[in-house]
Scaffold this motif. Structure first.
Motif, mmCIF file in Angstrom:
data_model
loop_
_atom_site.group_PDB
_atom_site.id
_atom_site.type_symbol
_atom_site.label_atom_id
_atom_site.label_comp_id
_atom_site.label_asym_id
_atom_site.label_seq_id
_atom_site.Cartn_x
_atom_site.Cartn_y
_atom_site.Cartn_z
ATOM 1 N N UNK A 337 48.548 11.767 -13.869
ATOM 2 C CA UNK A 337 48.166 11.239 -12.618
ATOM 3 C C UNK A 337 49.131 11.775 -11.395
ATOM 4 N N UNK A 338 50.357 11.773 -11.567
ATOM 5 C CA UNK A 338 51.280 12.199 -10.686
ATOM 6 C C UNK A 338 51.030 13.688 -10.438
ATOM 7 N N UNK A 339 50.721 14.543 -11.257
ATOM 8 C CA UNK A 339 50.311 15.820 -10.896
ATOM 9 C C UNK A 339 48.976 16.108 -10.043
ATOM 10 N N UNK A 340 47.936 15.252 -10.635
ATOM 11 C CA UNK A 340 46.672 15.366 -9.845
ATOM 12 C C UNK A 340 47.016 14.727 -8.403
ATOM 13 N N UNK A 427 42.070 14.233 -6.129
ATOM 14 C CA UNK A 427 42.414 12.585 -5.794
ATOM 15 C C UNK A 427 41.121 11.837 -6.612
ATOM 16 N N UNK A 428 40.235 12.390 -6.692
ATOM 17 C CA UNK A 428 38.981 11.678 -7.523
ATOM 18 C C UNK A 428 39.551 11.895 -8.927
ATOM 19 N N UNK A 429 39.968 13.058 -9.350
ATOM 20 C CA UNK A 429 40.527 12.867 -10.810
ATOM 21 C C UNK A 429 41.599 11.850 -11.038
ATOM 22 N N UNK A 430 42.637 11.943 -10.165
ATOM 23 C CA UNK A 430 43.606 11.024 -10.096
ATOM 24 C C UNK A 430 43.238 9.457 -10.303
ATOM 25 N N UNK A 431 42.160 9.175 -9.606
ATOM 26 C CA UNK A 431 41.791 7.636 -9.568
ATOM 27 C C UNK A 431 41.105 7.528 -10.956
ATOM 28 N N UNK A 432 40.180 8.427 -11.331
ATOM 29 C CA UNK A 432 39.757 8.217 -12.716
ATOM 30 C C UNK A 432 40.487 8.088 -14.115
ATOM 31 N N UNK A 434 43.595 6.765 -13.516
ATOM 32 C CA UNK A 434 44.245 5.424 -13.418
ATOM 33 C C UNK A 434 43.386 4.309 -14.321
ATOM 34 N N UNK A 435 41.913 4.606 -14.017
ATOM 35 C CA UNK A 435 41.215 3.619 -14.617
ATOM 36 C C UNK A 435 41.240 3.789 -16.076
ATOM 37 N N UNK A 436 41.306 5.031 -16.669
ATOM 38 C CA UNK A 436 41.523 5.608 -17.978
ATOM 39 C C UNK A 436 42.439 4.920 -18.594
ATOM 40 N N UNK A 437 43.758 5.036 -17.831
ATOM 41 C CA UNK A 437 44.995 4.448 -18.369
ATOM 42 C C UNK A 437 44.964 2.873 -18.556
ATOM 43 N N UNK A 438 44.311 2.211 -17.692
ATOM 44 C CA UNK A 438 44.252 0.666 -18.098
ATOM 45 C C UNK A 438 43.170 0.484 -19.143
ATOM 46 N N UNK A 439 42.024 1.264 -19.091
ATOM 47 C CA UNK A 439 41.434 0.936 -20.485
ATOM 48 C C UNK A 439 42.057 1.299 -21.643
#
Length: 474
Positions: A337-340, A427-432, A434-439
């Protein structure tokens, strides 16, 4: 007393040697997915000069042929390995790899090339399903994580080998027909896989599932397993406890807890792909060229990506054994996420120009998180969570989703790049992610330091996680 001591006539094989032979299939997986990036420019040359005269559309068809074949191979490979055995499946795959490599290298037309790339894809998909299952079933519980993670190391090693061979062949040979030499080299490890697997034992757990316990004892002795009778009793007890799964195949999906595990396996596959790893691996030169770097330098940086991937995967061998699976997965996702976000912000602010080294460093950080954490955890957990009688099928379905996600991202990335630019895509990859990390934190089970039978019992008794009263389920 160890099984080896009880059966002095059986010489046990070091588990690392078994793993290295089996993961020649993973090396081929990596090589065949990586080699096309260097072969395509030469295939585009006119037929009279030794190329295939490929158009842009034809290049897309040939590139897409392998993941399409892999999607089929992952499903059928899993079911066939459940029915006929992991070792026999790997022997078949070695033959398919050889035929595909030779056929592709000798292809006279684009259509023949596309066909043999599908053949190679079937082998790649079958290997991506069968190898981690075989490794998980022959490994002792305390070493299973690091042994199964060798699969990922060999995949990225195969990619690095492909990038390096492509560069060397192009430099030393440099003719339009160079692509044939690049492709034919994949036949060598295919021969090694076939010869090596003839010397390896079958999975003892598969033998027990087939009511062939004497052969299971022999297989356990071949890998130097201790307390063989206790292991066989535990495997048999787990099978008997889940008699409702007697028939192999999709019928077991009617059980809610089995269906839940399949959803978890598919979710892991999506997480592994939604990072955007194949956008990085397939289009790294294009990404770097957008920052102003030259083509030759961009190709050299692609080799650097391969080197970092191998080093990170080697580190993953240690980390997957030392850290809890979920903790390591989360660590990798945070790095990604940091890299993206970094690449996205840099691209939006500077439009990439003059930021080559920052983008390259962030790509290497991304690959560290991906290959050192996310990918090894994904493959290890997918090989662990499924019940014995449908393990091949379950892994096959999960890998099918992985290949389909791979295809979607591979096709959509260049289109989105031309439409909205590098910044919004990352940025879209990063948001996706973040959602994956939570799930993942919410729904994945922890499988570290448990035997496969203990994991099966855990998953069978684990109720579906209910949302808190204050949160409405979607």
């Amino acid at each position: 007393m160890s099984t080896a001591n009880a059966s002095p006539a059986v010489r046990p094989l070091p588990i690392w040697a078994v793993a290295l032979i089996a993961t020649l299939g993973s090396l081929l997986f990596g090589y065949d997915t990586g080699v096309i990036s260097g072969a395509l420019p030469f295939m585009a040359h006119p037929v009279a000069d030794g190329g295939l005269g490929l158009s842009n559309v034809a290049e897309g068809i040939i590139t897409a042929a392998l993941p399409i074949g892999a999607a089929f191979g992952s499903v059928f490979g899993g079911g066939l390995s459940d029915r006929f055995g992991r070792r026999r499946m790997l022997l078949w795959l070695a033959v398919i790899f050889f035929v595909g490599a030779v056929g592709a290298a000798l292809s006279p037309t684009m259509h023949v090339m596309a066909f043999f790339r599908v053949v190679l894809g079937i082998a790649v998909g079958g290997a991506s399903t069968t190898v981690p299952v075989y490794l998980a079933e022959v490994s002792p519980a305390e070493r299973r994580g690091s042994i199964v993670a060798i699969d990922q190391v060999m995949i990225v090693t195969g990619q690095l080998l492909a990038y390096t061979n492509n560069a060397l062949i192009a430099q030393l040979y440099g003719e339009s027909s160079s692509w044939r030499w690049m492709l034919i080299l994949a036949s060598i490890p295919a021969i090694g896989l076939w010869i090596g697997m003839r010397l390896m034992p079958e999975s003892p757990r598969w033998f027990v599932a087939q009511n062939r316990e004497d052969e299971a004892r022999h297989a356990l002795a071949r890998v130097g397993a201790e307390h063989a009778e206790a292991q066989i009793d535990q495997i048999r007890s787990t099978i008997d406890k889940n008699d409702s799964q007697e028939s192999l195949g999709f019928g077991a999906l009617r059980l809610p807890w089995v269906l839940r595990i399949v959803v978890i396996g598919m979710g892991l596959s999506v997480i592994q792909q939604i990072t955007g790893v194949n956008a990085i691996m397939y289009y790294a030169p294009r990404i770097l060229e957008s920052t102003g770097i030259g083509t030759n330098a961009a190709l050299t940086a692609t080799i650097a990506n391969g080197v970092i991937s191998v080093l990170a995967a080697l580190a993953g061998l240690v980390l997957v054994r030392k850290l809890k699976r979920k903790k390591l997965l989360a660590l990798g996702q945070v790095l990604i996420i940091f890299s993206l976000l970094g690449i996205g912000v840099i691209s939006l602010v500077t439009e990439g120009q003059g930021a080559t080294w920052l983008v390259l460093i962030l790509m290497l950080v991304f690959l560290t998180g991906q290959q050192g954490a996310v990918s090894p955890v994904t493959w290890v957990m997918i090989s662990e969570v499924f019940p014995l009688r449908i393990r091949g099928l379950g892994v096959g379905l999960s890998v099918l989703v992985q290949w389909l996600a791979n295809a979607v991202i591979t096709f959509s990335f260049p289109v989105l790049l031309g439409w909205v630019g590098l910044g919004p895509v990352f940025m879209t990859f990063a948001v996706l992610n973040v959602i994956a990390l939570w799930l993942a934190a919410r729904h994945l089970p922890e499988t570290s330091n448990r035997s496969l039978e203990e994991i099966e019992e855990l998953m069978a008794s684990r109720p579906a996680r209910s949302p808190k009263p204050a949160v409405k389920a979607s």
